[in-house]
Design a protein around this motif. Sequence first.
Motif, PDB file in Angstrom:
ATOM      1  N   ARG A  58      22.480 -48.371 -79.383  1.00  0.00           N
ATOM      2  CA  ARG A  58      22.568 -47.047 -78.782  1.00  0.00           C
ATOM      3  C   ARG A  58      23.908 -46.712 -78.137  1.00  0.00           C
ATOM      4  NH1 ARG A  58      16.755 -45.138 -76.333  1.00  0.00           N
ATOM      5  NH2 ARG A  58      17.410 -46.205 -74.459  1.00  0.00           N
ATOM      6  N   VAL A 220      25.324 -39.083 -70.725  1.00  0.00           N
ATOM      7  CA  VAL A 220      23.882 -39.089 -70.498  1.00  0.00           C
ATOM      8  C   VAL A 220      23.340 -40.497 -70.704  1.00  0.00           C
ATOM      9  CG1 VAL A 220      21.676 -38.142 -71.224  1.00  0.00           C
ATOM     10  CG2 VAL A 220      23.691 -36.691 -71.203  1.00  0.00           C
ATOM     11  N   ILE A 222      24.744 -43.333 -70.127  1.00  0.00           N
ATOM     12  CA  ILE A 222      24.981 -44.196 -68.972  1.00  0.00           C
ATOM     13  C   ILE A 222      23.968 -43.905 -67.885  1.00  0.00           C
ATOM     14  CG2 ILE A 222      26.583 -44.562 -67.054  1.00  0.00           C
ATOM     15  CD1 ILE A 222      28.749 -44.875 -68.899  1.00  0.00           C
ATOM     16  N   PHE A 223      23.665 -42.646 -67.688  1.00  0.00           N
ATOM     17  CA  PHE A 223      22.662 -42.272 -66.691  1.00  0.00           C
ATOM     18  C   PHE A 223      21.317 -42.890 -67.046  1.00  0.00           C
ATOM     19  CE2 PHE A 223      21.658 -39.406 -63.237  1.00  0.00           C
ATOM     20  CZ  PHE A 223      22.908 -39.334 -62.653  1.00  0.00           C
ATOM     21  N   THR A 224      21.031 -42.853 -68.358  1.00  0.00           N
ATOM     22  CA  THR A 224      19.799 -43.443 -68.850  1.00  0.00           C
ATOM     23  C   THR A 224      19.723 -44.913 -68.482  1.00  0.00           C
ATOM     24  OG1 THR A 224      19.878 -41.941 -70.675  1.00  0.00           O
ATOM     25  CG2 THR A 224      18.535 -43.866 -70.965  1.00  0.00           C
ATOM     26  N   TYR A 226      21.271 -46.324 -66.095  1.00  0.00           N
ATOM     27  CA  TYR A 226      21.203 -46.420 -64.646  1.00  0.00           C
ATOM     28  C   TYR A 226      19.773 -46.641 -64.184  1.00  0.00           C
ATOM     29  CZ  TYR A 226      24.196 -45.787 -60.628  1.00  0.00           C
ATOM     30  OH  TYR A 226      24.990 -46.010 -59.556  1.00  0.00           O
ATOM     31  N   GLY A 227      18.890 -45.784 -64.672  1.00  0.00           N
ATOM     32  CA  GLY A 227      17.519 -45.870 -64.187  1.00  0.00           C
ATOM     33  C   GLY A 227      16.628 -46.685 -65.088  1.00  0.00           C
ATOM     34  N   TYR A 229      14.174 -49.033 -66.459  1.00  0.00           N
ATOM     35  CA  TYR A 229      13.172 -49.819 -65.738  1.00  0.00           C
ATOM     36  C   TYR A 229      13.272 -49.587 -64.243  1.00  0.00           C
ATOM     37  CZ  TYR A 229      13.823 -51.948 -70.236  1.00  0.00           C
ATOM     38  OH  TYR A 229      13.996 -52.112 -71.574  1.00  0.00           O
ATOM     39  N   GLY A 230      13.892 -48.518 -63.826  1.00  0.00           N
ATOM     40  CA  GLY A 230      13.993 -48.217 -62.405  1.00  0.00           C
ATOM     41  C   GLY A 230      14.807 -49.223 -61.624  1.00  0.00           C
ATOM     42  N   VAL A 231      15.618 -50.004 -62.329  1.00  0.00           N
ATOM     43  CA  VAL A 231      16.342 -51.067 -61.666  1.00  0.00           C
ATOM     44  C   VAL A 231      17.799 -50.943 -62.046  1.00  0.00           C
ATOM     45  CG1 VAL A 231      16.611 -53.545 -61.533  1.00  0.00           C
ATOM     46  CG2 VAL A 231      14.338 -52.567 -61.799  1.00  0.00           C
ATOM     47  N   VAL A 232      18.685 -50.989 -61.055  1.00  0.00           N
ATOM     48  CA  VAL A 232      20.099 -50.857 -61.371  1.00  0.00           C
ATOM     49  C   VAL A 232      20.625 -52.178 -61.933  1.00  0.00           C
ATOM     50  CG1 VAL A 232      22.360 -50.259 -60.488  1.00  0.00           C
ATOM     51  CG2 VAL A 232      20.341 -49.204 -59.510  1.00  0.00           C
ATOM     52  N   ASN A 233      21.089 -52.145 -63.173  1.00  0.00           N
ATOM     53  CA  ASN A 233      21.666 -53.328 -63.799  1.00  0.00           C
ATOM     54  C   ASN A 233      23.190 -53.190 -63.759  1.00  0.00           C
ATOM     55  OD1 ASN A 233      22.604 -55.290 -65.527  1.00  0.00           O
ATOM     56  ND2 ASN A 233      20.970 -55.016 -67.021  1.00  0.00           N
ATOM     57  N   TYR A 234      23.769 -53.731 -62.677  1.00  0.00           N
ATOM     58  CA  TYR A 234      25.197 -53.492 -62.453  1.00  0.00           C
ATOM     59  C   TYR A 234      26.085 -54.028 -63.565  1.00  0.00           C
ATOM     60  CZ  TYR A 234      24.383 -51.642 -57.807  1.00  0.00           C
ATOM     61  OH  TYR A 234      23.993 -50.859 -56.771  1.00  0.00           O
ATOM     62  N   GLY A 235      25.738 -55.201 -64.111  1.00  0.00           N
ATOM     63  CA  GLY A 235      26.597 -55.798 -65.130  1.00  0.00           C
ATOM     64  C   GLY A 235      26.688 -54.924 -66.366  1.00  0.00           C
ATOM     65  N   LEU A 237      25.862 -51.798 -66.674  1.00  0.00           N
ATOM     66  CA  LEU A 237      26.455 -50.504 -66.360  1.00  0.00           C
ATOM     67  C   LEU A 237      27.969 -50.582 -66.310  1.00  0.00           C
ATOM     68  CD1 LEU A 237      24.289 -48.890 -63.618  1.00  0.00           C
ATOM     69  CD2 LEU A 237      25.199 -47.791 -65.645  1.00  0.00           C
TER      70      LEU A 237
ATOM     71  N   TYR B  62      15.166 -42.381 -69.450  1.00  0.00           N
ATOM     72  CA  TYR B  62      15.200 -42.941 -68.096  1.00  0.00           C
ATOM     73  C   TYR B  62      16.353 -42.358 -67.299  1.00  0.00           C
ATOM     74  CZ  TYR B  62      12.183 -47.024 -68.937  1.00  0.00           C
ATOM     75  OH  TYR B  62      11.150 -47.849 -69.175  1.00  0.00           O
ATOM     76  N   ARG B 265      14.092 -50.985 -55.075  1.00  0.00           N
ATOM     77  CA  ARG B 265      13.529 -52.164 -55.739  1.00  0.00           C
ATOM     78  C   ARG B 265      14.472 -53.358 -55.624  1.00  0.00           C
ATOM     79  NH1 ARG B 265      11.238 -48.303 -60.538  1.00  0.00           N
ATOM     80  NH2 ARG B 265       9.309 -47.767 -59.434  1.00  0.00           N
TER      81      ARG B 265
END
Lengths: 269, 444, 288
Positions: A58, A220, A222-224, A226-227, A229-235, A237, B62, B265
């Motif tokens: 993606r 868009v 990247i925003f996707t 961001y959220g 699984y509702g968890v910020v995955n910093y690496g 991102l 998301y 979270r």
Amino acid sequence: MRYSKTVAIHIPLIIVFLFALIPLTWLVLASVNPAASPAAKIPSRMTMENFGRTFSGRPLHWTLNSLLIAGSTATLVLFLSTMAAYPFSRVRFFGANILLYGLVFLRTVPVSSFMLPIYLIFIKLNLVNTYLSVILTLSVLNIPFALLLLKGFYDTIPTVFEEASWIDGCSRWKSIFRIVLPQCGPGLAVAWFMTFMFAWGEFLIPLILLRKIELMPLSVGIFTTYGEYGVVNYGLLSSMSLLYAIPPILMYILIQKNLVKGMVGYVKG
Amino acid sequence: MSKKILVFSMAMLLVGALTVTGFAQKVISVQYGEPWKPIFESAIEEFEKTTGAKVDRMLIPYGVVFVEKMTLDLAAGAAGDVIMVDGSMIADTVEAGYIRELDGYVKDWADWDQYYPAFQAMGSYKGHAYGIVLETAANAILWYWKPNFEKAGIPMPWKPKDWDEVLETAERIKERVPGVEYPLYIPMGSKWGEGATCCGIYSQILGADTSAGDRNRLWNYTTEKWIGSSPAIERALNFYREIFFVRKLSPTDAMYAPDVWGEWRRLMREGKIGIGQGGSWEWAEFWPEAERPPEEERGELLAWAGLPGSGHPGTPPIQTISGGWTVAMNARVKDPDLAWEFLRILNSKERMAKWLGAAGKLSMRKDSAEVPEYAENEFLVEIGKLLPYSDYRDALAGYATVSRYVQQAMEKVAVDGLTAAEATEWYNNKLIEEFGKDKVETIK
Amino acid sequence: MRENTKLIVGMLSPTLIFLIFLLVAVGWAFYASFTDIMLIGPAAKSPQVIGLRNYERLFRDPFFYNSLVKSAIYTGSVVASQCALGLFLAVLMHHKGVKIKSAVAAAVTMSWIIPDIVKVYTWGAFVHYEGTLNSILRVVGVPPVRWLSEKPLGVSIIGNVWGGTAFSMILFLSALETVPPQFYEAAEVDGASSWQKFIAITLPLTAPVILIDLFLITIWTFGYFTFVYGLTGGGPGHATEIAPVFIYNESFRLYKIGYGAAISFIMTAMVAMACIGYLILLRRMERV
């Protein structure tokens, strides 16, 4: 140059250099850190996994969408405003200034207040969910600024050569192509680049006008992530952000020499 | 020979034409959010197989503010045939003329009786059915991080009996466990949006006073007015003031992070929260899928307690609230029968129960208990015991606006430090400005 | 003359046709600002014309005044800092023999050309409680600060300066290139100090460019939604609720798009007035 003066010049420059780069350093470090967080840390272990995910599926597809949207927008805006700026510069006509600055002021109306009518227009035109709708909207939003820049740039080009060519029987259109435009390289480059940057970064308009995730640009996307699984995955991102930042940086390197020259358009505007 | 070819090609043409028209006529668009992808995908697959129709998937990814995107699509008339509407927005969406009444369909649908009346009501407006509830939960329970409780020497299982005990426990954590940045985290403010209302203060308002005469609500069902000012609202606001402003049990930065859900979270699973008020779905969702520990390990770290009432006379021992997303049909749908067929397939007993069990969400149907994947989920059995204490939002037309003002009133006490009485007065004035004096009342 | 008319029509009309689209959309919003239209509820189905009621409501709305104040502080600080810092950097770099010129220019430009969302994300992590800024402060012995709840407007302003100064810097570099070097050489012969040269030569010659810079970055900063919205969402409370965020919140979170449009037009009028001020000054300066 005296030594003390050299120091006086370099110290503030070095401070600014660090100030500009330190936040970006975190971005690079986080992208290779398997346990990235907002904290600034040298990763204990390096990973390429985030980049692996970034350069597959993606995100790569979104990048192509972004290139298509931003590239077409910049080209369309350049094409239209190159033409439209010419009369503003060369011909005195009634209401020229009012029209030019009126357009710029029209752009100070916040986009969110006329997002719904734009959406309705594209539904009427049956263009919702197409790249074209996004490209047209972004173009319209950028024309005023490109117009201002190019008008200013034309002003810096002496008219004598054009006038000489008319005497030689050259038509006005021909003289523009043969004489004016070849001298406008830097101005055109900057107008294209500024529009490209704007369109590349735009988030709200594609989000609203497009509805298929396959059509979305990277902003868009990247925003996707961001959220996700509702968890910020910093690496992840961070690595995606780096991918997202590369094309404007490459463009910048390409036109770096012209940037300062091209801005003359605003200087003389 | 040539005749044979002629007949053959005629037949082929006919078949071709049939398939083309068949496909051209039967397409419905389904608009859903990425978190619900598993259940929608499985339903779409079955729907396409059994009806031969095609589904145009309109996935809202998301991270995008779902309600805003959906509302704008509805306003522009570009939303899908089948859409998702939050239970709290049914009334406003119906009033806007966006969604289609389903009375004719649910009447002949055997499964409809399997829905608890409260959930039938959640998808209905003025006695007519519009949305079918897809999932529910206890929206407000108190999660706590066991290692922090151990360090603070607080006995577990922790069962607070009133708000004071919650505050005191949080203060104890603040004193004794320095690594905890947010001793008591409760969603607050406008960036949390509806989350601050439905996972936050709503349960406090409901638990602040007795339910007699609708004293603990936002809407008075007898007088049919919004309640602008009441002891319940004031007490709930004062509780927030104590947490954020007076006792400083929670810094506000996390309430305004770029992604408030993600930040909350992360803080929880990194042990930076002592007690956190949130939905029962968090049991799974505190962790990203790839890092999620198995249930036993999670049980070592995380536990929950029911949210107590305020402790004033007549208040309940435990209070929570249930909301839920519904699936509905666009008012502009071209082929409602086909869209209904999709809704029917989506909301079938087995699919629903299996998905709810896997996602750790509560069921709104009686028959889910017959499906092992749901019935054998221990966590859901425990959470299910809260349902008798659960209540529902007063989701009448105008609720979205009311909820927004509630969020702003929370900010008045938590950030600006207004007293609860001042913030309540501010809220009352906002409601009067919005609905007029004769639609707003004060409870003494 | 006929040829001129033909030229104007021929070259302008494609663009103007495009811009009709913008006019229609903005015109629709202008009409909406006189109605009670909402995105949901009965006012979505049949909006009523309510005259100036939205505008009256606006001038009674404390959140509107709050957003005005926040926008003024935000836009004023950002614009002044970007312009001053940009000019300062350009002047320093314009000296001969500055070896790190291109490195500094590249670093400053880098933080400008990265896309907005990356800016928000990177700056958000930088000022996060656990972030780089606090780590640096800890080294020099300052206890960590919760920047986003204690100094939200401040970190938004500095963040925008970080991410936007490059434009002014490049613009001024461009302007300085047009100053004939003989001017400076003559001043050096007279023994002028750097400061004297700046006051006597650089400033007067770049003054119109300063105004143009102010004009453009005021428009851009005032309407810049993504950065502040992403960083703080306008909070805590309404501490960073600048105009575009306020308009967005009213239009899409309170669903009052008619009211949101009314705010937009008042705000636009205010920016336009400030910008016309710049233009009038510019005119005067060019006449002198």
